[in-house]
Design a protein around this motif. Structure first.
Motif, mmCIF file in Angstrom:
data_model
loop_
_atom_site.group_PDB
_atom_site.id
_atom_site.type_symbol
_atom_site.label_atom_id
_atom_site.label_comp_id
_atom_site.label_asym_id
_atom_site.label_seq_id
_atom_site.Cartn_x
_atom_site.Cartn_y
_atom_site.Cartn_z
ATOM 1 N N SER A 76 0.940 -1.172 0.096
ATOM 2 C CA SER A 76 0.076 -0.051 -0.050
ATOM 3 C C SER A 76 0.965 1.291 0.143
ATOM 4 O O SER A 76 1.964 1.184 0.497
ATOM 5 C CB SER A 76 -0.929 -0.132 1.318
ATOM 6 O OG SER A 76 -0.254 0.634 2.376
ATOM 7 N N PRO A 77 0.147 2.372 -0.650
ATOM 8 C CA PRO A 77 1.267 3.447 -0.608
ATOM 9 C C PRO A 77 1.496 4.115 0.816
ATOM 10 O O PRO A 77 2.439 4.525 0.921
ATOM 11 C CB PRO A 77 0.296 4.432 -1.512
ATOM 12 C CG PRO A 77 -0.466 3.534 -2.565
ATOM 13 C CD PRO A 77 -0.728 2.208 -1.489
ATOM 14 N N GLU A 78 0.367 3.993 1.567
ATOM 15 C CA GLU A 78 0.510 4.585 2.641
ATOM 16 C C GLU A 78 1.579 3.860 3.730
ATOM 17 O O GLU A 78 2.246 4.354 4.321
ATOM 18 C CB GLU A 78 -1.013 4.428 3.694
ATOM 19 C CG GLU A 78 -0.630 5.162 5.054
ATOM 20 C CD GLU A 78 -2.076 5.311 5.567
ATOM 21 O OE1 GLU A 78 -2.116 5.137 6.868
ATOM 22 O OE2 GLU A 78 -2.866 5.931 5.036
ATOM 23 N N GLU A 79 1.569 2.362 3.656
ATOM 24 C CA GLU A 79 2.743 1.708 4.257
ATOM 25 C C GLU A 79 3.914 1.809 3.712
ATOM 26 O O GLU A 79 4.983 1.971 4.567
ATOM 27 C CB GLU A 79 2.070 0.217 4.247
ATOM 28 C CG GLU A 79 1.265 -0.104 5.149
ATOM 29 C CD GLU A 79 1.558 0.370 6.567
ATOM 30 O OE1 GLU A 79 2.685 0.172 7.091
ATOM 31 O OE2 GLU A 79 0.675 1.023 7.254
ATOM 32 N N ARG A 80 4.133 2.081 2.563
ATOM 33 C CA ARG A 80 5.388 2.373 1.763
ATOM 34 C C ARG A 80 5.934 3.652 2.344
ATOM 35 O O ARG A 80 7.095 3.898 2.869
ATOM 36 C CB ARG A 80 5.472 2.646 0.186
ATOM 37 C CG ARG A 80 5.356 1.377 -0.352
ATOM 38 C CD ARG A 80 5.311 1.389 -1.901
ATOM 39 N NE ARG A 80 5.795 0.170 -2.815
ATOM 40 C CZ ARG A 80 6.589 0.196 -3.575
ATOM 41 N NH1 ARG A 80 7.173 1.292 -3.954
ATOM 42 N NH2 ARG A 80 7.179 -0.973 -4.003
ATOM 43 N N LEU A 81 5.276 4.740 2.332
ATOM 44 C CA LEU A 81 5.396 6.049 3.016
ATOM 45 C C LEU A 81 5.969 5.972 4.244
ATOM 46 O O LEU A 81 6.889 6.501 4.893
ATOM 47 C CB LEU A 81 4.406 7.023 2.543
ATOM 48 C CG LEU A 81 4.678 8.504 2.962
ATOM 49 C CD1 LEU A 81 6.044 8.972 1.868
ATOM 50 C CD2 LEU A 81 3.406 9.438 2.673
ATOM 51 N N ARG A 82 5.205 5.152 5.122
ATOM 52 C CA ARG A 82 5.453 5.147 6.607
ATOM 53 C C ARG A 82 6.753 4.384 6.890
ATOM 54 O O ARG A 82 7.576 4.903 7.465
ATOM 55 C CB ARG A 82 4.199 4.139 7.349
ATOM 56 C CG ARG A 82 4.639 3.791 8.704
ATOM 57 C CD ARG A 82 3.602 3.017 9.417
ATOM 58 N NE ARG A 82 2.325 3.389 9.365
ATOM 59 C CZ ARG A 82 1.642 4.272 9.958
ATOM 60 N NH1 ARG A 82 2.372 4.979 10.777
ATOM 61 N NH2 ARG A 82 0.268 4.639 9.457
ATOM 62 N N THR A 83 7.059 3.344 6.121
ATOM 63 C CA THR A 83 8.211 2.763 5.991
ATOM 64 C C THR A 83 9.210 3.474 5.773
ATOM 65 O O THR A 83 10.286 3.478 6.167
ATOM 66 C CB THR A 83 8.220 1.193 5.541
ATOM 67 O OG1 THR A 83 6.979 0.776 5.900
ATOM 68 C CG2 THR A 83 9.489 0.444 5.585
ATOM 69 N N PHE A 84 9.139 4.240 4.815
ATOM 70 C CA PHE A 84 10.201 5.142 4.081
ATOM 71 C C PHE A 84 10.796 6.073 5.387
ATOM 72 O O PHE A 84 11.929 6.269 5.568
ATOM 73 C CB PHE A 84 9.567 5.870 3.050
ATOM 74 C CG PHE A 84 10.583 7.124 2.264
ATOM 75 C CD1 PHE A 84 11.414 6.778 1.523
ATOM 76 C CD2 PHE A 84 10.551 8.384 2.953
ATOM 77 C CE1 PHE A 84 12.375 7.844 1.384
ATOM 78 C CE2 PHE A 84 11.308 9.319 2.569
ATOM 79 C CZ PHE A 84 12.212 9.344 1.706
ATOM 80 N N TYR A 85 9.735 6.833 5.844
ATOM 81 C CA TYR A 85 9.960 7.677 7.042
ATOM 82 C C TYR A 85 10.727 6.889 8.285
ATOM 83 O O TYR A 85 11.769 7.485 8.633
ATOM 84 C CB TYR A 85 8.831 8.377 7.359
ATOM 85 C CG TYR A 85 8.308 9.600 6.426
ATOM 86 C CD1 TYR A 85 9.042 10.410 5.845
ATOM 87 C CD2 TYR A 85 6.804 9.729 6.422
ATOM 88 C CE1 TYR A 85 8.565 11.285 5.152
ATOM 89 C CE2 TYR A 85 6.591 10.428 5.322
ATOM 90 C CZ TYR A 85 7.274 11.327 4.827
ATOM 91 O OH TYR A 85 6.720 12.315 3.861
ATOM 92 N N GLU A 86 9.915 5.911 8.531
ATOM 93 C CA GLU A 86 10.620 5.104 9.719
ATOM 94 C C GLU A 86 12.000 4.752 9.412
ATOM 95 O O GLU A 86 12.859 4.801 10.364
ATOM 96 C CB GLU A 86 9.841 3.816 9.835
ATOM 97 C CG GLU A 86 8.395 4.208 10.852
ATOM 98 C CD GLU A 86 7.744 2.945 10.496
ATOM 99 O OE1 GLU A 86 6.477 3.161 11.236
ATOM 100 O OE2 GLU A 86 7.824 1.960 9.935
#
Length: 191
Positions: A76-86
């Motif tokens: 999911s795009p949201e999980e990709r973004l979350r994981t990117f930031y983390e």
């Protein structure tokens, strides 16, 4: 046999950076740690700024690999973004001196160093191309803007985490990421 002196000088520069910060990195100290003559570093780097730019290119490649590996299995795009930031924050915490080098004022003219420019282009290609909605042949300016949007917010998160601002305010960086993702969600159309 290939001369790997330049690579060894960069390795030594990164070691000095990790152990003593940016001020510890001098061409003389790098040469001494590498075990070469005092003038050898000058045959590979015009000055300290060029050495720092070359070190930054290596750090940027490492950061790019780290971040990309972390989100590549997210659907999911949201999980990709979350994981990117983390993962960006984790990298900054695990490598604070190297991370700070990337944004150092010592690299004000970063565009004049081909290795750093090439590393930046690789980061854009590798990080931005994977995102949903990215055009495979998008204009370079749009790709750079997309990367800068991601990195600007990630950099703010990492800096506030590294500096202790979040901890001082009793805020978990994860809560800030959640709030950021909430703000970025599309607003449903009014009926």
């Amino acid at each position: 046999m290939k001369d790997d002196t330049r690579s060894r000088l960069v390795d030594s520069g990164l070691r000095l950076l990790r152990e003593g910060g940016l001020d510890a990195v001098t061409l003389r100290a790098v040469g001494t740690l590498t075990g070469v003559s005092r003038t050898a570093p000058y045959r590979h780097f015009a000055d300290k700024a060029e050495l720092l730019a070359t070190m930054s290119a290596r750090v940027l490649d490492d950061l790019t690999r780290h971040v990309r590996a972390s989100y590549s299995d997210q659907d999911s795009p949201e999980e990709r973004l979350r994981t990117f930031y983390e993962s960006y924050i984790r990298y900054a915490l695990a490598h604070p001196q190297e991370y700070r080098l990337l944004f150092s004022s010592a690299l004000k003219s970063a565009g004049k160093y081909p290795e750093l420019a090439a590393a930046t282009d690789r980061a854009i290609q590798e990080l931005v191309a994977d995102w949903p909605g990215a055009e495979p042949h998008a204009d370079a300016g749009a790709s750079r803007a997309r990367l800068l949007a991601l990195v600007s917010t990630a950099h703010g998160l990492a800096e506030y985490t590294l500096s202790g601002h979040y901890r001082h305010k009793g805020i978990d960086p994860q809560d800030v990421i959640d709030a950021l993702l909430d703000v970025m969600r599309p607003v449903p159309a009014a009926r």
